[in-house]
Motif scaffolding. Structure first.
Motif, mmCIF file in Angstrom:
data_model
loop_
_atom_site.group_PDB
_atom_site.id
_atom_site.type_symbol
_atom_site.label_atom_id
_atom_site.label_comp_id
_atom_site.label_asym_id
_atom_site.label_seq_id
_atom_site.Cartn_x
_atom_site.Cartn_y
_atom_site.Cartn_z
ATOM 1 N N HIS A 223 0.822 -1.263 -0.083
ATOM 2 C CA HIS A 223 0.045 0.028 -0.064
ATOM 3 C C HIS A 223 0.666 1.344 -0.097
ATOM 4 C CE1 HIS A 223 -3.554 -2.497 0.837
ATOM 5 N NE2 HIS A 223 -2.848 -3.010 1.598
ATOM 6 N N LEU A 224 2.077 1.109 -0.608
ATOM 7 C CA LEU A 224 2.693 2.551 -1.099
ATOM 8 C C LEU A 224 2.129 3.315 -2.020
ATOM 9 C CD1 LEU A 224 6.384 0.882 -1.139
ATOM 10 C CD2 LEU A 224 5.511 2.470 0.639
ATOM 11 N N PRO A 225 2.291 4.651 -1.824
ATOM 12 C CA PRO A 225 1.616 5.464 -2.591
ATOM 13 C C PRO A 225 2.088 5.359 -4.147
ATOM 14 C CG PRO A 225 2.355 6.838 -0.802
ATOM 15 C CD PRO A 225 2.999 5.453 -0.716
ATOM 16 N N GLU A 226 1.084 4.984 -4.992
ATOM 17 C CA GLU A 226 1.491 4.858 -6.467
ATOM 18 C C GLU A 226 2.214 6.003 -7.174
ATOM 19 O OE1 GLU A 226 -0.716 3.105 -10.272
ATOM 20 O OE2 GLU A 226 -1.821 3.246 -8.563
ATOM 21 N N PRO A 227 3.210 5.594 -7.630
ATOM 22 C CA PRO A 227 3.822 6.658 -8.759
ATOM 23 C C PRO A 227 2.811 7.069 -9.718
ATOM 24 C CG PRO A 227 4.737 4.787 -9.092
ATOM 25 C CD PRO A 227 3.793 4.431 -7.733
ATOM 26 N N GLY A 228 3.033 8.373 -10.059
ATOM 27 C CA GLY A 228 2.321 8.734 -11.254
ATOM 28 C C GLY A 228 2.742 8.426 -12.563
ATOM 29 N N ARG A 229 2.823 9.255 -13.546
ATOM 30 C CA ARG A 229 3.191 9.146 -14.999
ATOM 31 C C ARG A 229 4.603 8.839 -14.804
ATOM 32 N NH1 ARG A 229 2.734 13.068 -19.974
ATOM 33 N NH2 ARG A 229 4.026 12.027 -21.496
ATOM 34 N N PRO A 230 5.457 7.854 -15.305
ATOM 35 C CA PRO A 230 6.887 7.680 -15.174
ATOM 36 C C PRO A 230 7.589 8.766 -16.003
ATOM 37 C CG PRO A 230 5.755 6.143 -16.793
ATOM 38 C CD PRO A 230 4.517 6.856 -16.280
ATOM 39 N N HIS A 231 8.563 9.222 -15.320
ATOM 40 C CA HIS A 231 9.443 10.062 -15.863
ATOM 41 C C HIS A 231 10.858 9.533 -16.322
ATOM 42 C CE1 HIS A 231 6.603 13.372 -15.380
ATOM 43 N NE2 HIS A 231 6.490 12.765 -14.148
ATOM 44 N N TRP A 232 11.805 10.308 -16.996
ATOM 45 C CA TRP A 232 13.259 9.654 -17.140
ATOM 46 C C TRP A 232 13.895 9.429 -15.752
ATOM 47 C CZ3 TRP A 232 14.249 7.698 -21.498
ATOM 48 C CH2 TRP A 232 13.837 8.114 -22.728
ATOM 49 N N VAL A 233 13.627 10.087 -14.908
ATOM 50 C CA VAL A 233 14.265 9.695 -13.512
ATOM 51 C C VAL A 233 13.898 8.654 -12.777
ATOM 52 C CG1 VAL A 233 12.453 11.182 -12.181
ATOM 53 C CG2 VAL A 233 15.071 10.883 -11.358
ATOM 54 N N VAL A 389 3.948 -7.373 -6.965
ATOM 55 C CA VAL A 389 2.901 -7.574 -6.405
ATOM 56 C C VAL A 389 2.952 -6.687 -5.178
ATOM 57 C CG1 VAL A 389 2.052 -9.432 -7.124
ATOM 58 C CG2 VAL A 389 3.220 -9.635 -5.162
ATOM 59 N N LEU A 390 4.083 -6.290 -4.567
ATOM 60 C CA LEU A 390 4.426 -5.669 -3.359
ATOM 61 C C LEU A 390 3.993 -4.017 -3.807
ATOM 62 C CD1 LEU A 390 7.974 -6.499 -2.511
ATOM 63 C CD2 LEU A 390 5.819 -7.161 -0.969
ATOM 64 N N VAL A 391 3.917 -3.560 -4.855
ATOM 65 C CA VAL A 391 3.516 -2.391 -5.191
ATOM 66 C C VAL A 391 2.700 -2.501 -6.442
ATOM 67 C CG1 VAL A 391 5.161 -0.982 -3.870
ATOM 68 C CG2 VAL A 391 5.994 -1.867 -6.347
ATOM 69 N N ALA A 392 1.490 -2.902 -6.385
ATOM 70 C CA ALA A 392 0.688 -3.241 -7.707
ATOM 71 C C ALA A 392 0.423 -1.840 -8.433
ATOM 72 C CB ALA A 392 -0.683 -3.858 -7.172
ATOM 73 N N SER A 393 1.007 -1.926 -9.701
ATOM 74 C CA SER A 393 0.904 -0.745 -10.378
ATOM 75 C C SER A 393 1.540 -1.120 -11.810
ATOM 76 C CB SER A 393 1.701 0.487 -9.873
ATOM 77 O OG SER A 393 1.883 1.302 -10.781
ATOM 78 N N PRO A 394 0.703 -0.928 -12.770
ATOM 79 C CA PRO A 394 0.967 -1.021 -14.195
ATOM 80 C C PRO A 394 2.253 -0.344 -14.671
ATOM 81 C CG PRO A 394 -1.424 -0.744 -14.336
ATOM 82 C CD PRO A 394 -0.789 -0.442 -12.815
ATOM 83 N N THR A 395 2.335 0.706 -14.049
ATOM 84 C CA THR A 395 3.550 1.768 -14.409
ATOM 85 C C THR A 395 4.770 1.225 -13.918
ATOM 86 O OG1 THR A 395 2.115 3.894 -14.306
ATOM 87 C CG2 THR A 395 4.654 3.900 -14.018
ATOM 88 N N ILE A 396 4.680 0.650 -12.737
ATOM 89 C CA ILE A 396 5.864 -0.028 -12.038
ATOM 90 C C ILE A 396 6.147 -1.265 -12.703
ATOM 91 C CG2 ILE A 396 6.790 -1.095 -9.983
ATOM 92 C CD1 ILE A 396 5.572 1.072 -8.318
ATOM 93 N N LEU A 397 5.297 -2.015 -13.122
ATOM 94 C CA LEU A 397 5.486 -3.366 -13.882
ATOM 95 C C LEU A 397 6.255 -3.114 -15.370
ATOM 96 C CD1 LEU A 397 5.258 -6.304 -14.147
ATOM 97 C CD2 LEU A 397 2.800 -6.053 -15.119
ATOM 98 N N THR A 398 5.878 -2.052 -15.782
ATOM 99 C CA THR A 398 6.656 -1.644 -17.071
ATOM 100 C C THR A 398 7.962 -1.389 -16.687
ATOM 101 O OG1 THR A 398 4.614 -0.773 -18.000
ATOM 102 C CG2 THR A 398 6.562 -0.213 -19.224
#
Length: 427
Positions: A223-233, A389-398
């Motif tokens: 349940h960590l805050p999901e990051p927004g749109r990915p950036h280069w950083v 699965v620790l931080v369920a997010s399509p952005t992070i998976l990519t």
């Protein structure tokens, strides 16, 4: 038609439904049984842990996580597990340093000692998880009972059903089991299509995960805050954190056979395990209570307040937990290496966030866990799945899929954190 043509060209016709349907009942039975046994062992260990680390020190007027009590408990756990390994039939199974997730069937007389040793370890505080011994016990029971009740089925079927069902119960989803099975089948000659081969294990994993979910509601999401749109950083962060975590894990892998050899020279479990308990007690005093136990509950505590510790504290927990994992896995405690690796990767990722605030904590955690698990387990799909699965997010998976590539290049072909019978590393 195209599918039929492809199958004929490959020379591997699909298994007919009449071959797969009879496997459903054994899969369901093994799925329920394996999941319930895992939940029973975990539940008993948690109750014993509350007594040993709560009720008992309070009754004695000692701080439950004071330096004295940590030393007492870890040493006593080493003595208790040493007695089981010494006196139990079959000595509680083979050397755990030689075991991975895939376990050969053991004789039934060995399994009670292995269960007791695993439960004592889980309650006492060493940095290992329940996965390896529970899978081994479920495989042994399924193989023994299955051969008696349905002798026509090949013995390997029962082993694969038990492994898949236990992994499904451990993670609360059959996806992890499907990925592990698919990876294990890679490069092997298959009779029929891939899905024909994974059909029964996947059914067992699904039933095992559903049973665990209905009874215990397990979850890996921090349940960590999901990051927004990915950036280069963000891309740069995962490309740095995951390989660094993999390199850190490889340090433990390199040390593993040497530490194991040192404990092996003691020649007796009543020397190796108590001494290992003393070493783990010292590490626990150094790292604090969060570096004890399998690490799953402790990971949740870290994730609830990512800014609650300094970079130095996160770094200390990472190093201490990694050292505790190597010691516990080397001296003879019965347990697996995945759960403590999740804690190490989480602490490493949060250390990166504390050092460089531009590193999103969720991304740091996912990349850290990915790199550590790749080094420790050498199972790409399982590592990627656990981190995701620790931080369920399509952005992070990519981003994790990209970060897997350089981390894998660092670990592939190198020694694993598992030994052969002669004490050399598996590659």
């Amino acid at each position: 038609m195209a599918q039929d043509t492809a199958q004929e060209a490959a020379g591997t016709p699909a298994a007919p439904a009449r071959v797969l349907l009879p496997l459903i009942v054994p899969a369901v039975a093994v799925g329920v049984g394996a999941s319930l046994l895992y939940l029973l062992v975990s539940g008993l260990a948690e109750r014993l842990q509350r007594v040993l680390w709560g009720t008992l020190p309070e009754a004695l007027g000692i701080g439950p996580y004071s330096a004295a009590w940590i030393m007492i408990m870890l040493t006593a756990t080493g003595v208790a597990v040493g007695l089981v390994v010494w006196k139990a039939p079959g000595h509680a199974g083979p050397d755990p340093a030689t075991m991975g997730l895939a376990a050969p069937p053991m004789p039934p007389r060995v399994l009670p000692g292995l269960l007791v040793a695993a439960a004592l370890m889980l309650a006492g505080g060493p940095s290992l998880g329940p996965e390896n011994p529970v899978i081994a016990v479920n495989v042994g029971l399924a193989f023994w009972l299955g051969r008696k009740l349905l002798p026509r089925l090949p013995g390997g079927v029962w082993s694969s059903l038990a492994e898949a069902a236990t992994i499904g119960a451990l993670f609360g989803t059959p996806v992890a089991a499907a990925l592990v099975i698919s990876e294990a089948l890679a490069g092997k000659p298959l009779k029929g299509a891939l899905w024909d081969n994974v059909f029964a294990p996947l059914a067992a994993a699904a039933v095992g995960s559903v049973t665990a979910t209905l009874v215990a509601h397990p979850t890996f999401d921090l349940h960590l805050p999901e990051p927004g749109r990915p950036h280069w950083v963000d891309l740069l962060a995962v490309l740095v954190v995951a390989p660094l975590a993999a390199l850190l894990g490889m340090c433990a892998v390199r040390a593993f056979p040497h530490v194991h050899r040192a404990f092996g020279r003691l020649g007796h479990p009543m020397l190796a395990l108590p001494l290992g308990g003393v070493a783990l007690g010292l590490l626990g005093v150094l790292g604090g209570r969060l570096t004890l136990f399998k690490g799953l509950s402790e990971v949740e505590e870290l994730a609830r307040d990512p800014g609650g510790w300094s970079a130095g504290q996160f770094a200390a927990m990472t190093v201490v937990k990694l050292a505790a994992l190597v010691v516990a896995a080397s001296c003879g405690f019965r347990g697996g290496r995945i759960f403590p690796s999740v804690f190490i990767g989480t602490a490493f990722g949060l250390c990166a966030h504390a050092l460089v605030p531009a590193v999103d904590p969720a991304l740091g955690v996912a990349a850290g866990v990915l790199g550590l698990l790749l080094a420790i387990t050498r199972q790409g799909w399982l590592s990627l799945f656990t981190a995701a699965v620790l931080v369920a997010s399509p952005t992070i998976l990519t981003l994790l899929c990209v970060a897997t590539l350089p981390a894998w290049l660092l670990v592939t072909g190198r020694p694993q954190m598992q030994l052969k019978e002669d004490g050399t590393s598996v590659r």
